[in-house]
Design a protein around this motif. Structure first.
Motif, PDB file in Angstrom:
ATOM      1  N   LYS A 111       0.827  -1.213   0.000  1.00 10.62           N
ATOM      2  CA  LYS A 111       0.000   0.000   0.000  1.00 10.62           C
ATOM      3  C   LYS A 111       0.859   1.259   0.000  1.00 10.62           C
ATOM      4  O   LYS A 111       0.374   2.341  -0.357  1.00 10.62           O
ATOM      5  N   GLY A 112       2.121   1.113   0.436  1.00  6.67           N
ATOM      6  CA  GLY A 112       3.063   2.225   0.350  1.00  6.67           C
ATOM      7  C   GLY A 112       2.874   3.333   1.362  1.00  6.67           C
ATOM      8  O   GLY A 112       3.453   4.411   1.215  1.00  6.67           O
ATOM      9  N   ASN A 113       2.068   3.081   2.408  1.00  4.16           N
ATOM     10  CA  ASN A 113       1.816   4.160   3.363  1.00  4.16           C
ATOM     11  C   ASN A 113       2.498   3.940   4.717  1.00  4.16           C
ATOM     12  O   ASN A 113       2.160   4.587   5.701  1.00  4.16           O
ATOM     13  N   ILE A 114       3.446   3.001   4.775  1.00  5.28           N
ATOM     14  CA  ILE A 114       4.232   2.836   5.991  1.00  5.28           C
ATOM     15  C   ILE A 114       5.717   2.979   5.660  1.00  5.28           C
ATOM     16  O   ILE A 114       6.170   2.549   4.611  1.00  5.28           O
ATOM     17  N   LYS A 115       6.441   3.610   6.554  1.00  2.69           N
ATOM     18  CA  LYS A 115       7.860   3.857   6.341  1.00  2.69           C
ATOM     19  C   LYS A 115       8.745   2.990   7.230  1.00  2.69           C
ATOM     20  O   LYS A 115       9.927   2.812   6.954  1.00  2.69           O
ATOM     21  N   SER A 116       8.158   2.448   8.310  1.00  7.01           N
ATOM     22  CA  SER A 116       8.976   1.635   9.216  1.00  7.01           C
ATOM     23  C   SER A 116       8.151   0.534   9.855  1.00  7.01           C
ATOM     24  O   SER A 116       6.969   0.708  10.152  1.00  7.01           O
ATOM     25  N   ILE A 117       8.790  -0.617  10.035  1.00  7.61           N
ATOM     26  CA  ILE A 117       8.188  -1.764  10.716  1.00  7.61           C
ATOM     27  C   ILE A 117       9.120  -2.191  11.842  1.00  7.61           C
ATOM     28  O   ILE A 117      10.319  -2.375  11.631  1.00  7.61           O
ATOM     29  N   GLY A 118       8.577  -2.330  13.028  1.00  8.52           N
ATOM     30  CA  GLY A 118       9.357  -2.808  14.168  1.00  8.52           C
ATOM     31  C   GLY A 118       9.052  -4.266  14.438  1.00  8.52           C
ATOM     32  O   GLY A 118       7.909  -4.705  14.279  1.00  8.52           O
ATOM     33  N   ILE A 119      10.073  -5.034  14.823  1.00  8.41           N
ATOM     34  CA  ILE A 119       9.836  -6.435  15.174  1.00  8.41           C
ATOM     35  C   ILE A 119      10.493  -6.762  16.507  1.00  8.41           C
ATOM     36  O   ILE A 119      11.501  -6.168  16.885  1.00  8.41           O
ATOM     37  N   GLY A 120       9.887  -7.712  17.204  1.00  7.41           N
ATOM     38  CA  GLY A 120      10.409  -8.151  18.490  1.00  7.41           C
ATOM     39  C   GLY A 120      11.385  -9.298  18.334  1.00  7.41           C
ATOM     40  O   GLY A 120      12.225  -9.289  17.432  1.00  7.41           O
TER      41      GLY A 120
END
Length: 316
Positions: A111-120
């Motif tokens: 979708k192109g509307n997120i700039k960062s993903i955090g993971i545990g």
């Protein structure tokens, strides 16, 4: 190296012709100019290398009803439940939860509307990374939510998983320059004040989506299984009311932080920080996680949920 690339390309070509173009092994053999027995070996190699993965799809009325009930009860955006009937192994169920989570992550990226993903960290996140398909998302940054765990059990460490996921997505990634467990509470406090660690925590606080696992009761947790926590530390946490953890934060049945000498040594974002992340995606398998997961859901930490059937039934 050239030979390795050539072999991999041949394996991939054979797999595509057989599984996607639905050619017989004889037809594939004729197409690529090698024997049928060789085709069979290459198809097995494709499975061994993880180029081809199979999951038994068992979408039935009971599963759909569970998904709808969970979504309505906990006001969730996305819910997927994996069947655990017919003697399916825990490994197969965990892998499919990882696959569905990976598909959802891919949809967010597309979708192109997120700039960062955090993971545990942990096995749920490791399965997510393992099941992620190769994409190209150079605009994306993968961020660790907690510190690394050291040199053992590397495959479930946050920094390692971040690096692996970024490689698959052709994305950028950041590094958490601190262990998740400091030697003392004082050392943890000092590390959090350092510029490298404080900037890592700040980046983790500001991700657009976070993918996390859910901890069991302390006495049955990954912390204990991997030898990161002593018996006395477990007893202290249990006496303080801890029922589970999320991103290295222990909490009680009322969703309050549990503080002990062990918990004060942990380094990463807090549950309060997670509450401010727009989309927290939780992945979990097994009824041992029922109490901790239902608490996280009850207090609104989780937006999207990927779990197995037995756990779904336990928390409804």
């Amino acid at each position: 190296m050239v030979q390795e690339v050539t072999d991999r390309e041949l394996i991939l070509k054979v797999a595509i012709l057989y599984y996607e173009h639905n050619l017989t092994q004889e037809e594939v053999a004729s197409r690529v100019g090698i024997s049928r027995p060789a085709i069979s070996k290459l198809l097995q190699k494709a499975k061994d290398l993880g180029l081809v993965r199979f999951f038994i799809q068992d979408i039935n009325k009971d599963i759909i009803e569970l998904e709808v009930a969970l979504q309505e009860k906990y006001h969730l955006t996305n819910v997927k439940v994996v069947s655990s009937t017919n003697g399916r192994t825990s490994e197969a169920i965990q892998a499919q939860v990882g696959q569905l989570s990976a598909r959802y992550m891919a949809s967010l990226i597309s979708k192109g509307n997120i700039k960062s993903i955090g993971i545990g960290w942990g096995r749920a996140v490791a399965n997510l990374v393992a099941q992620t398909d190769f994409l190209t998302a150079p605009q994306l940054t993968i961020v660790p939510l907690i510190g690394g765990l050291g040199l053992i059990n590397l495959e479930i460490h946050s920094d390692y998983l971040v690096s692996e996921l970024a490689m698959k997505l052709h994305a950028r990634h950041s590094t958490f320059y601190a262990p998740v467990i400091a030697d003392t509470a004082k050392e943890a406090k000092e590390l959090k004040r350092s510029s490298l660690v404080s900037s890592a925590i700040e980046a983790a606080k500001n991700v657009d989506a976070a993918f996390i696992g859910v901890g069991n009761h302390v006495g049955e947790s990954t912390w204990k299984e991997l030898g990161y926590i002593t018996g006395d530390e477990i007893t202290e946490l249990e006496n303080a009311g801890a029922i589970g953890d999320a991103v290295a934060n222990f909490f009680d049945i009322n969703f309050k932080d549990v503080e002990t000498e062990f918990s004060k040594r942990l380094i990463g974002i807090t549950i309060a920080d997670l509450m401010r992340v727009p989309n927290v995606v939780a992945m979990a398998v097994g009824t041992l996680k029922a109490e901790s997961l239902s608490t996280l859901l009850k207090y609104g930490l989780i937006n999207s949920l990927f779990i197995d059937q037995t756990l779904a039934e336990a928390i409804l």
